[in-house]
Motif scaffolding. Sequence first.
Motif, PDB file in Angstrom:
ATOM      1  N   ALA A  85      62.453  39.113 -64.632  1.00 33.26           N
ATOM      2  CA  ALA A  85      61.464  38.735 -63.998  1.00 33.26           C
ATOM      3  C   ALA A  85      60.056  39.242 -64.846  1.00 33.26           C
ATOM      4  O   ALA A  85      58.965  38.375 -64.834  1.00 33.26           O
ATOM      5  CB  ALA A  85      61.385  39.529 -62.571  1.00 33.26           C
ATOM      6  N   MET A  86      60.317  40.297 -65.311  1.00 32.18           N
ATOM      7  CA  MET A  86      59.191  40.986 -66.294  1.00 32.18           C
ATOM      8  C   MET A  86      59.066  40.001 -67.441  1.00 32.18           C
ATOM      9  O   MET A  86      57.631  39.722 -67.739  1.00 32.18           O
ATOM     10  CB  MET A  86      59.521  42.418 -66.781  1.00 32.18           C
ATOM     11  N   ALA A  87      59.978  39.440 -68.068  1.00 35.55           N
ATOM     12  CA  ALA A  87      59.749  38.467 -69.443  1.00 35.55           C
ATOM     13  C   ALA A  87      59.277  37.501 -68.724  1.00 35.55           C
ATOM     14  O   ALA A  87      58.355  36.664 -69.574  1.00 35.55           O
ATOM     15  CB  ALA A  87      61.161  38.336 -69.730  1.00 35.55           C
ATOM     16  N   ALA A  88      59.604  36.649 -67.524  1.00 36.48           N
ATOM     17  CA  ALA A  88      59.027  35.590 -67.093  1.00 36.48           C
ATOM     18  C   ALA A  88      57.582  35.692 -67.129  1.00 36.48           C
ATOM     19  O   ALA A  88      56.903  34.738 -67.090  1.00 36.48           O
ATOM     20  CB  ALA A  88      59.717  35.086 -65.935  1.00 36.48           C
ATOM     21  N   ASN A  89      56.766  36.839 -66.586  1.00 34.62           N
ATOM     22  CA  ASN A  89      55.705  36.909 -66.516  1.00 34.62           C
ATOM     23  C   ASN A  89      54.856  37.394 -67.925  1.00 34.62           C
ATOM     24  O   ASN A  89      53.759  37.076 -68.032  1.00 34.62           O
ATOM     25  CB  ASN A  89      55.293  38.166 -65.422  1.00 34.62           C
ATOM     26  N   GLU A  90      55.574  37.990 -68.803  1.00 33.54           N
ATOM     27  CA  GLU A  90      55.140  38.513 -69.944  1.00 33.54           C
ATOM     28  C   GLU A  90      54.589  37.000 -70.859  1.00 33.54           C
ATOM     29  O   GLU A  90      53.787  37.295 -71.620  1.00 33.54           O
ATOM     30  CB  GLU A  90      56.460  39.129 -70.794  1.00 33.54           C
ATOM     31  N   ILE A  91      55.616  36.095 -70.589  1.00 25.73           N
ATOM     32  CA  ILE A  91      55.391  34.912 -71.498  1.00 25.73           C
ATOM     33  C   ILE A  91      54.178  34.287 -71.147  1.00 25.73           C
ATOM     34  O   ILE A  91      53.714  33.549 -72.010  1.00 25.73           O
ATOM     35  CB  ILE A  91      56.727  33.845 -71.485  1.00 25.73           C
TER      36      ILE A  91
END
Length: 235
Positions: free
Chosen positions: A222-228
């Motif tokens: 989830a964090m990576a999905a928002n990071e991108i």
Amino acid sequence: MSLIAARLNFVVPHYQLYLPSLLVDLTEKYVPLPAKRDRLSPAAQLTLFYLLQRRDHSRNPFEGVAASGLAHELGVSPMSVLRSFDELSTRDDVRQEKIGRERKLTFHAPAAKIFESFRSLTRSPVTQTYSVAYPIAQLGVISGEHALARYSSLVEPEGTTRAIYNVEWRKVRSEFIERSTDETTHRVEVWAYNPAPLAAGGIVDRLSLNAQFANDGDERVAMAANEILKEVKWF
């Protein structure tokens, strides 16, 4: 014989007034506004994500895009694009205009604001996932956590994941041998809309990945999905 054919005066309350002797024929026509939806349709989400990622947003309002040209770029019917325009224009900052016989869609707010106004209505494009016996590099585009890892600091998992439009999958599904998730790490994601027009470098787009993984149960994902999203130039 009808009253109109007989040229007789008549009134239909709240709808029509016909007085041929006075050259009066008034008819009220009600065109309902598009209803607001809890979720964007796949076609509307494809249209929105394409316009947000494949058009220049340096000017506000965003220059209108014609339905006919957009249909060709997305590989869908003009009617599908027009329905998407109807859905998207339920927001105040998204408007349609008719120029001659052509309909155009314009954004009257920055792209980041447009995205946020629709974000709660977006959905994962993945409708089904299949585990297959061997990788299918010749089909679809890189997707899933494999794509997410290409855009972020997430460690790329073993195997492969490819996204394919559901229409195309129905044509080729019989060619692939399915396996249980314990037997293989190669997967096919079947998407509700075609990922190809949004893909860059053979990888699915960031906005679709965010819609898929932003609320994932795995906090790292989830964090990576928002990071991108930080890599989207207007975000």
